[in-house]
Motif scaffolding. Structure first.
Motif, PDB file in Angstrom:
ATOM      1  N   VAL A  26       0.833  -1.200   0.000  1.00 40.13           N
ATOM      2  CA  VAL A  26       0.000   0.000   0.000  1.00 40.13           C
ATOM      3  C   VAL A  26       0.868   1.250   0.000  1.00 40.13           C
ATOM      4  O   VAL A  26       0.541   2.255  -0.654  1.00 40.13           O
ATOM      5  CB  VAL A  26      -0.955  -0.011   1.221  1.00 40.13           C
ATOM      6  N   SER A  27       2.001   1.212   0.707  1.00 45.89           N
ATOM      7  CA  SER A  27       2.922   2.352   0.712  1.00 45.89           C
ATOM      8  C   SER A  27       3.474   2.607  -0.693  1.00 45.89           C
ATOM      9  O   SER A  27       3.636   3.766  -1.111  1.00 45.89           O
ATOM     10  CB  SER A  27       4.064   2.090   1.693  1.00 45.89           C
ATOM     11  N   LYS A  28       3.746   1.557  -1.433  1.00 52.56           N
ATOM     12  CA  LYS A  28       4.206   1.713  -2.814  1.00 52.56           C
ATOM     13  C   LYS A  28       3.133   2.383  -3.669  1.00 52.56           C
ATOM     14  O   LYS A  28       3.440   3.237  -4.510  1.00 52.56           O
ATOM     15  CB  LYS A  28       4.568   0.351  -3.409  1.00 52.56           C
ATOM     16  N   LEU A  29       1.897   2.001  -3.454  1.00 50.55           N
ATOM     17  CA  LEU A  29       0.799   2.605  -4.212  1.00 50.55           C
ATOM     18  C   LEU A  29       0.675   4.095  -3.883  1.00 50.55           C
ATOM     19  O   LEU A  29       0.514   4.925  -4.794  1.00 50.55           O
ATOM     20  CB  LEU A  29      -0.511   1.885  -3.905  1.00 50.55           C
ATOM     21  N   VAL A  30       0.768   4.440  -2.603  1.00 51.10           N
ATOM     22  CA  VAL A  30       0.678   5.847  -2.199  1.00 51.10           C
ATOM     23  C   VAL A  30       1.834   6.648  -2.802  1.00 51.10           C
ATOM     24  O   VAL A  30       1.636   7.764  -3.302  1.00 51.10           O
ATOM     25  CB  VAL A  30       0.669   5.968  -0.663  1.00 51.10           C
ATOM     26  N   SER A  31       3.027   6.073  -2.806  1.00 51.48           N
ATOM     27  CA  SER A  31       4.189   6.754  -3.390  1.00 51.48           C
ATOM     28  C   SER A  31       4.013   6.947  -4.887  1.00 51.48           C
ATOM     29  O   SER A  31       4.390   7.988  -5.452  1.00 51.48           O
ATOM     30  CB  SER A  31       5.460   5.955  -3.106  1.00 51.48           C
ATOM     31  N   HIS A  32       3.435   5.949  -5.534  1.00 50.95           N
ATOM     32  CA  HIS A  32       3.186   6.053  -6.981  1.00 50.95           C
ATOM     33  C   HIS A  32       2.197   7.163  -7.286  1.00 50.95           C
ATOM     34  O   HIS A  32       2.387   7.936  -8.240  1.00 50.95           O
ATOM     35  CB  HIS A  32       2.674   4.715  -7.499  1.00 50.95           C
ATOM     36  N   VAL A  33       1.139   7.262  -6.486  1.00 51.85           N
ATOM     37  CA  VAL A  33       0.144   8.321  -6.680  1.00 51.85           C
ATOM     38  C   VAL A  33       0.777   9.686  -6.436  1.00 51.85           C
ATOM     39  O   VAL A  33       0.550  10.648  -7.190  1.00 51.85           O
ATOM     40  CB  VAL A  33      -1.061   8.100  -5.741  1.00 51.85           C
ATOM     41  N   TYR A  34       1.581   9.786  -5.398  1.00 52.63           N
ATOM     42  CA  TYR A  34       2.230  11.060  -5.072  1.00 52.63           C
ATOM     43  C   TYR A  34       3.200  11.484  -6.179  1.00 52.63           C
ATOM     44  O   TYR A  34       3.303  12.668  -6.524  1.00 52.63           O
ATOM     45  CB  TYR A  34       2.970  10.936  -3.749  1.00 52.63           C
ATOM     46  N   ALA A  35       3.913  10.504  -6.755  1.00 50.92           N
ATOM     47  CA  ALA A  35       4.875  10.822  -7.811  1.00 50.92           C
ATOM     48  C   ALA A  35       4.189  11.280  -9.093  1.00 50.92           C
ATOM     49  O   ALA A  35       4.810  11.957  -9.919  1.00 50.92           O
ATOM     50  CB  ALA A  35       5.752   9.603  -8.103  1.00 50.92           C
ATOM     51  N   ASN A  36       2.923  10.922  -9.270  1.00 53.67           N
ATOM     52  CA  ASN A  36       2.184  11.316 -10.474  1.00 53.67           C
ATOM     53  C   ASN A  36       1.143  12.389 -10.165  1.00 53.67           C
ATOM     54  O   ASN A  36       0.056  12.406 -10.755  1.00 53.67           O
ATOM     55  CB  ASN A  36       1.503  10.085 -11.087  1.00 53.67           C
ATOM     56  N   GLU A  37       1.476  13.253  -9.244  1.00 54.83           N
ATOM     57  CA  GLU A  37       0.558  14.326  -8.870  1.00 54.83           C
ATOM     58  C   GLU A  37       0.230  15.204 -10.076  1.00 54.83           C
ATOM     59  O   GLU A  37       1.118  15.607 -10.835  1.00 54.83           O
ATOM     60  CB  GLU A  37       1.190  15.182  -7.764  1.00 54.83           C
ATOM     61  N   GLY A  38      -1.049  15.478 -10.259  1.00 51.45           N
ATOM     62  CA  GLY A  38      -1.495  16.301 -11.379  1.00 51.45           C
ATOM     63  C   GLY A  38      -1.912  15.515 -12.592  1.00 51.45           C
ATOM     64  O   GLY A  38      -2.546  16.072 -13.500  1.00 51.45           O
ATOM     65  N   SER A  39      -1.572  14.231 -12.663  1.00 52.86           N
ATOM     66  CA  SER A  39      -1.963  13.396 -13.794  1.00 52.86           C
ATOM     67  C   SER A  39      -3.114  12.472 -13.382  1.00 52.86           C
ATOM     68  O   SER A  39      -3.378  12.269 -12.195  1.00 52.86           O
ATOM     69  CB  SER A  39      -0.775  12.560 -14.291  1.00 52.86           C
ATOM     70  N   ILE A  40      -3.785  11.908 -14.375  1.00 55.57           N
ATOM     71  CA  ILE A  40      -4.925  11.032 -14.129  1.00 55.57           C
ATOM     72  C   ILE A  40      -4.428   9.609 -13.865  1.00 55.57           C
ATOM     73  O   ILE A  40      -3.652   9.056 -14.651  1.00 55.57           O
ATOM     74  CB  ILE A  40      -5.890  11.042 -15.320  1.00 55.57           C
ATOM     75  N   ILE A  41      -4.863   9.029 -12.758  1.00 56.21           N
ATOM     76  CA  ILE A  41      -4.499   7.659 -12.390  1.00 56.21           C
ATOM     77  C   ILE A  41      -5.774   6.856 -12.177  1.00 56.21           C
ATOM     78  O   ILE A  41      -6.665   7.281 -11.448  1.00 56.21           O
ATOM     79  CB  ILE A  41      -3.642   7.630 -11.107  1.00 56.21           C
ATOM     80  N   ASN A  42      -5.851   5.714 -12.818  1.00 57.07           N
ATOM     81  CA  ASN A  42      -7.029   4.856 -12.698  1.00 57.07           C
ATOM     82  C   ASN A  42      -6.849   3.931 -11.493  1.00 57.07           C
ATOM     83  O   ASN A  42      -6.206   2.889 -11.577  1.00 57.07           O
ATOM     84  CB  ASN A  42      -7.221   4.046 -13.981  1.00 57.07           C
ATOM     85  N   LEU A  43      -7.409   4.318 -10.372  1.00 54.81           N
ATOM     86  CA  LEU A  43      -7.277   3.527  -9.147  1.00 54.81           C
ATOM     87  C   LEU A  43      -8.339   2.435  -9.035  1.00 54.81           C
ATOM     88  O   LEU A  43      -8.247   1.582  -8.151  1.00 54.81           O
ATOM     89  CB  LEU A  43      -7.363   4.439  -7.918  1.00 54.81           C
ATOM     90  N   THR A  44      -9.334   2.450  -9.887  1.00 55.63           N
ATOM     91  CA  THR A  44     -10.436   1.508  -9.742  1.00 55.63           C
ATOM     92  C   THR A  44     -10.126   0.138 -10.329  1.00 55.63           C
ATOM     93  O   THR A  44     -10.741  -0.844  -9.949  1.00 55.63           O
ATOM     94  CB  THR A  44     -11.700   2.067 -10.413  1.00 55.63           C
ATOM     95  N   THR A  45      -9.191   0.069 -11.255  1.00 50.48           N
ATOM     96  CA  THR A  45      -8.943  -1.226 -11.891  1.00 50.48           C
ATOM     97  C   THR A  45      -7.479  -1.649 -11.768  1.00 50.48           C
ATOM     98  O   THR A  45      -7.134  -2.440 -10.902  1.00 50.48           O
ATOM     99  CB  THR A  45      -9.335  -1.172 -13.376  1.00 50.48           C
ATOM    100  N   LYS A  46      -6.624  -1.075 -12.603  1.00 50.38           N
ATOM    101  CA  LYS A  46      -5.268  -1.588 -12.711  1.00 50.38           C
ATOM    102  C   LYS A  46      -4.470  -1.440 -11.429  1.00 50.38           C
ATOM    103  O   LYS A  46      -3.829  -2.388 -10.961  1.00 50.38           O
ATOM    104  CB  LYS A  46      -4.545  -0.869 -13.864  1.00 50.38           C
ATOM    105  N   GLU A  47      -4.487  -0.253 -10.813  1.00 46.92           N
ATOM    106  CA  GLU A  47      -3.625  -0.011  -9.661  1.00 46.92           C
ATOM    107  C   GLU A  47      -4.057  -0.840  -8.449  1.00 46.92           C
ATOM    108  O   GLU A  47      -3.244  -1.521  -7.822  1.00 46.92           O
ATOM    109  CB  GLU A  47      -3.628   1.482  -9.310  1.00 46.92           C
ATOM    110  N   ILE A  48      -5.332  -0.770  -8.086  1.00 48.49           N
ATOM    111  CA  ILE A  48      -5.829  -1.527  -6.938  1.00 48.49           C
ATOM    112  C   ILE A  48      -5.686  -3.024  -7.178  1.00 48.49           C
ATOM    113  O   ILE A  48      -5.299  -3.790  -6.275  1.00 48.49           O
ATOM    114  CB  ILE A  48      -7.300  -1.168  -6.647  1.00 48.49           C
TER     115      ILE A  48
END
Length: 255
Positions: free
Chosen positions: A176-198
């Motif tokens: 989960v920490s890796k996921l949070v870091s990934h989201v933080y590193a892509n701040e301002g861009s669109i990230i699909n958390l509903t399928t691929k990432e989760i």
């Protein structure tokens, strides 16, 4: 002057070819008759199954196909919603040889899953589960009975007890920490958390929990699990026609 024996050789060949062509001409109508008989038998079995039981309402059916033709689109869940709006919360669909009861009411689903759960506890025998789950013998796909109850007992006492779940806490926190870091590193861009990432985080946690630690083949393991989930959730024509034993050999699931 040719010898008589030499004259009889081409005659024998011609006679042999004539017999072969004659046999082929006889086989063609027999093959067509056999195919037609198989189609009639499958149609009779399908109609006999449907007429021998009192079934909920449902859409009209084609011979042999049943309602398969209505699911050719890319969004089968929308097709089910539209059909449920037309035929009610308890609906019958015929997919090939297999009848299906579709429930779209929370109250009816509660009756099935809670009040009468023992009656509906058996799992369908799918081609994908036979290939991936030891001939449908694991806890997810095995039939309800003594073996399944024993698997459930082992799962609860050994895998899902509080001590073991707590011992795997560090794996969940790291992923989960890796996921949070990934989201933080892509701040301002669109990230699909509903399928691929989760989904990737969930599968990574399962892979590490199953292997005990990271391994060099973890990416291949995760990729295989993703493909397996796609096949388990998809349609296989062999599941709809179990009486045709050659179909499983022709599907991509076997590959």
């Amino acid at each position: 002057m040719y010898k008589p024996a030499e004259l009889t050789i081409p005659f024998m060949h011609i006679q042999h070819y004539n017999i072969s062509f004659h046999n082929m001409e006889l086989l063609i109508p027999f093959s067509l008759l056999f195919t037609f008989a198989c189609i009639l038998l499958a149609l009779f079995n399908t109609l006999n199954r449907s007429n021998s039981k009192i079934l909920p309402p449902g859409p009209w059916k084609l011979p042999l196909l049943g309602n398969i033709h209505q699911f050719f689109g890319p969004l089968p869940h929308q097709t089910l919603t539209n059909l449920a709006n037309q035929h009610g919360p308890l609906m019958h669909l015929q997919l090939g040889e297999k009848p299906h009861i579709i429930v779209s009411s929370a109250d009816i689903a509660k009756e099935i899953m809670k009040t009468h759960d023992a009656i509906f506890a058996n799992r369908p025998h799918l081609l994908a589960s036979k290939s991936f789950a030891y001939d449908s013998s694991d806890i997810a796909f095995s039939s309800y009975g003594k073996a399944w109850r024993q698997l459930k007992k082992i799962c609860i006492s050994e895998l899902l007890n509080a001590k073991h779940v707590q011992s795997l806490r560090h794996i969940r926190e790291e992923e989960v920490s890796k996921l949070v870091s990934h989201v933080y590193a892509n701040e301002g861009s669109i990230i699909n958390l509903t399928t691929k990432e989760i989904e990737s985080v969930t599968i990574a946690i399962i892979a590490r929990a199953a292997n005990g630690t990271k391994c060099k083949d973890q990416e291949a393991f995760v990729s295989t699990m993703e493909q397996m989930l796609v096949l388990l959730g998809g349609f296989s024509i062999a599941d709809f026609y179990p009486s045709i034993k050659v179909l499983p050999l022709l599907t991509y699931v076997q590959e």
